[in-house]
Write an enzyme that holds these catalytic residues in place. Sequence first.
Site, PDB file in Angstrom:
ATOM      1  N   LYS A 108      27.628  82.879  43.771  1.00  0.00           N
ATOM      2  CA  LYS A 108      26.323  83.018  43.123  1.00  0.00           C
ATOM      3  C   LYS A 108      25.212  82.322  43.914  1.00  0.00           C
ATOM      4  O   LYS A 108      24.043  82.626  43.726  1.00  0.00           O
ATOM      5  CB  LYS A 108      26.386  82.514  41.681  1.00  0.00           C
ATOM      6  CG  LYS A 108      27.222  83.441  40.806  1.00  0.00           C
ATOM      7  CD  LYS A 108      27.157  83.090  39.338  1.00  0.00           C
ATOM      8  CE  LYS A 108      27.930  84.099  38.494  1.00  0.00           C
ATOM      9  NZ  LYS A 108      29.403  84.010  38.701  1.00  0.00           N
TER      10      LYS A 108
HETATM   11  C1  PLP Z   1      30.266  85.139  38.437  1.00  0.00           C
HETATM   12  C2  PLP Z   1      31.586  85.132  39.124  1.00  0.00           C
HETATM   13  C3  PLP Z   1      32.374  86.301  39.251  1.00  0.00           C
HETATM   14  C4  PLP Z   1      31.973  87.624  38.664  1.00  0.00           C
HETATM   15  O1  PLP Z   1      30.873  88.221  39.311  1.00  0.00           O
HETATM   16  P1  PLP Z   1      30.076  89.391  38.595  1.00  0.00           P
HETATM   17  O2  PLP Z   1      28.940  89.687  39.498  1.00  0.00           O
HETATM   18  O3  PLP Z   1      29.638  88.848  37.265  1.00  0.00           O
HETATM   19  O4  PLP Z   1      31.016  90.537  38.445  1.00  0.00           O
HETATM   20  C5  PLP Z   1      33.570  86.225  39.948  1.00  0.00           C
HETATM   21  N1  PLP Z   1      34.008  85.056  40.448  1.00  0.00           N
HETATM   22  C6  PLP Z   1      33.298  83.921  40.340  1.00  0.00           C
HETATM   23  C7  PLP Z   1      33.857  82.660  40.896  1.00  0.00           C
HETATM   24  C8  PLP Z   1      32.065  83.910  39.675  1.00  0.00           C
HETATM   25  O5  PLP Z   1      31.384  82.767  39.553  1.00  0.00           O
END
Ligand code: PLP
Length: 471
Positions: A108
Site C-alpha cells: 500500500k
Molecule cells: C491490502 C492488502 C491486500 C489486498 O489488496 P487489495 O488491493 O485490497 O485487493 C493484500 N495483501 C496485503 C498485505 C494488503 O495489505
Amino acid sequence: MIYTDTRDKTVCTDFRTAVMSGMNQKTGGLYIPESFPHLEQSFLQRTSAPPFREIAFKMAQPYVAGEIPDDELAGIIEDAYPFSPKIVPLDAVTYALELFHGHTCAFKDFGARFMARVMSYFNKLENDALHILVATSGDTGSAVGSAFHGVQGLDVTILYPEGKVSELQEKQLSTFTGNVRALKVAGSFDDCQKLVKTAFTDSTLRKKLRLSSANSINIARLLPQSFYYMFASMCVRDRLKIDCKIEDAAIIVSVPSGNFGNLTSGLIAREMGAPITGFIAATNSNRTVPDWIATGVYNARLSVETYANAMDVGAPSNYERMSAMHSLDKIRRLFASYWLDNDGILDAIRTCHLRTGYIADPHGAIAWKAWDDMRRGAMETLLGGVQGDYTKPGLTPNVPDWAHCVTEKKSVGIVLETAHPAKFNSTVARAIGREPPMPSRLAEVLLLPDRAVPMENDYGTFKSWLLANLL
Ligand SMILES: *Cc1c(COP(=O)(O)O)cnc(C)c1O
C-alpha cells in the site's frame, strides 16, 4: 485525461476533482479514466527493461496531462519512491515480486505515497491546510500516516480502536511526530469509522476545517500500482532466455486480493501494453470474486476473519471498476481464480518454505500456492473436464484462454508478495516453526515512544479535539 464514473458514463471530470473528492458523492460510483493509453512499442520493446521510476513517469503522464507539468510529476515520483519493487526468482518458472520494501513494509506504500504527493500538489493552490481523517483497523492507517508524513500543506489524524490492533501495528500508527497524529479510541473499528463519517457530514465543522479522506478507492492510489506490473513483467520477459529457456513464455501474475484494487491496477498495466497474458485472482475464505467467476453471479457478503486479514473483504469495491473495464466473459478468459481457507494458508506458507526456502507472508503465500497448484496439475485436471467444486478451496472451475500455456509448460508465474512476513510473525511461526527475521525499519519502530492521544467514543469530544488541535 477525462475521468468518468463506474455508475454513470456521462460523468466527465478532471484528475484533480477525482483525486480531491475520492469518489462521486452524487452517484456513489468510483472514478475511472476514460481510456488507458497504450505505451509506444519503442518503449515496450526495449531490450532491457527501464528503471522503475522511468516506467512510473511514463505511465503516469497521460493520466495527469494538462494538470501536473512534467517536471512536477518527475519530482512527485522521485519523492514518492526512494525504494523499488524487487524480483526474486523462487524456481525456474516462478518469481516473487516483493512489494514490501517501502516504509511500512506493505504494497500500500506504492499507492499511498503517490496519492499524498499529488494531493499536496493540488492543495498548493489553496490557502488552507487540508486535514485527512482516517479510521483504521490496522494496516491502512500506517501506510497513509507514513505516506503523508512530512508532506507540505496537509496533516493526518488516524483513529484506531484501542486494544484491538497488534503491538507492531499500534507502534506503526502511534509513533509519528509532526503532521501525523493518532487517536486511540475507546471503542471498536466501527466506532472509529462512525466518528470520521460524522465529521465529514458536520457542516459547522466543515466550514472551519477543510477535510478529506485517503480512501483506498481513490484513483490516485490505484494508478501508481500499475507501475510495478509493467516493471515486473518487462524484467521477467528480459530474463526468460536465461532463467527458464522457454521462448515467448506466457507471463501469468498471481495477485492476493481483498478489495481488488491491486488486481484492477494489473488490468490497467495490461491495457497499457504490459506483457502479461493472464492473472490469478487469489483470495482467502472471502471468496466473493472466485464465486462470481465460477457461477457468473456476484453476491457480496459480510467478511470473515482470516490469517490473511488485509484481504478480509466480503464486498470488494473494485468489482465495480473491473466490471466497468471488462465484461464477465472477458474476465473469465483473462483470470483463473483460486481461494484458500485458514488451514490452507498455513499449509501454503509451509509448502512454499519447504519447496523454495522462501518465507512468504500469509497473503503472498496464497498467491504462491495458487500458481504452484495450477502448474502442478490443477489446471490439467480442469482441462480434462473434471467438474470442480467452487465451494471447496483450490482452483475455481473456470478455464481461461491461456490454460494450455500452463499445461504445455509454456508459462512463468509472477507471485505478488504484498507484505513483509515479519508483519505477520505469529502466523508464519505457526506454519514453519520460527519467526521470520525482522527488517530494521520495523524493529526500530518498536523502540519509539507511543504518542497516541486517548479519545472517548463520543463525537462532541472528538469535534472539540479537532477544533482545538487542527485550527
Ligand atoms: C491490502 C492488502 C491486500 C489486498 O489488496 P487489495 O488491493 O485490497 O485487493 C493484500 N495483501 C496485503 C498485505 C494488503 O495489505
